[in-house]
Design an enzyme around this catalytic site. Sequence first.
Site, short mmCIF file in Angstrom:
data_model
loop_
_atom_site.label_atom_id
_atom_site.label_comp_id
_atom_site.label_asym_id
_atom_site.label_seq_id
_atom_site.Cartn_x
_atom_site.Cartn_y
_atom_site.Cartn_z
N CYS A 144 1.50 -6.09 -5.20
CA CYS A 144 0.58 -5.77 -4.10
C CYS A 144 0.14 -7.10 -3.48
O CYS A 144 -0.42 -7.96 -4.18
CB CYS A 144 -0.62 -5.03 -4.69
SG CYS A 144 -1.96 -4.71 -3.54
N CYS A 192 3.04 -6.09 3.06
CA CYS A 192 2.32 -5.08 2.25
C CYS A 192 3.43 -4.27 1.58
O CYS A 192 4.40 -3.86 2.25
CB CYS A 192 1.49 -4.18 3.16
SG CYS A 192 0.82 -2.73 2.30
N1 DGL Z 1 0.33 -2.27 -1.32
C1 DGL Z 1 -0.72 -3.14 -1.02
C2 DGL Z 1 -0.25 -4.49 -0.48
O1 DGL Z 1 0.84 -4.91 -0.70
C3 DGL Z 1 -1.98 -2.68 -0.34
C4 DGL Z 1 -2.18 -1.31 0.18
C5 DGL Z 1 -3.64 -0.93 0.20
O2 DGL Z 1 -4.11 -0.50 -0.86
O3 DGL Z 1 -4.31 -1.10 1.22
O4 DGL Z 1 -1.02 -5.20 0.16
#
Ligand code: DGL
Length: 258
Positions: free
Chosen positions: A70, A182
């Site tokens: 993430c 993301c």
């Molecule tokens: N998947 C996450 C990222 O790579 C964030 C998504 C979220 O929870 O807003 O930043």
Amino acid sequence: MRIGFFDSGIGGITVLHQALRILPHEDYLFYADTLNVPYGEKAKEEVKQYIFDAVSFIAEQQVKALVIACNTATSVAIRELREKYDFPILGIEPAVKPAVQKSEIHRKKVLVLATSLTLNEEKFHLLVKRLDQHDIVESLALPGLVEFAERFDFDEHRVISYLKRALAVFDLTQYGTVVLGCTHFPYFTNTLRKLLPEDVDIISGSAGTAANLKRILEANQQINSGNGDIVYFKSGVKVEDPETLENYNKLLLKLDEM
Ligand code: DGL
């Protein structure tokens, strides 16, 4: 021992997918903090607390390494997590470096797509400051894509109309590379391609993170001979319901087509 993967939601499966490609004989634990997703529009301290709670749970399950799959969690917590735990912790950040290198050659710009929290963090500003000598990097938060993914809503018409609105202010012909900053965004790669000029590259940091994971396991002589088994947890609860497991499996198959 398993390798832990952590994300606020299902985005981290896009990084796990890359790991399964190059480390098919490892066993994995995937933790999605579905009770608290999305992280990207929340306050930093609140998100940090969620991350520390989740990683504490994952550490109790005994993992040999942990991938913070993430970008948002990496930008707000990776340093403190590494101070706290003694197993290797890998993160993911927007792939600005290869994007700048590619785009500069063609005198084009770079568009980084990520969450608001990632884009507002000092870590991202420092990364751009270090690499963006010709002022070609721009960014855009796309919280809607996180929501679509979490609802398993991959309906192309709805996603395209959201993206069209969000991208309307950009002259896309000026861009050479779009960075998926993301981990929820790679599910929409094929949809994005339909909106971007043909010569725009779409890149993410997932393959790089998976390659780092492999390198670290090899260096620590921790390569397994498992069979790619994955156990899933949603905010501390093991996922056993066949429908959810089937949906996760479908996401992995969907990523095979990207
Ligand atoms: N998947 C996450 C990222 O790579 C964030 C998504 C979220 O929870 O807003 O930043």
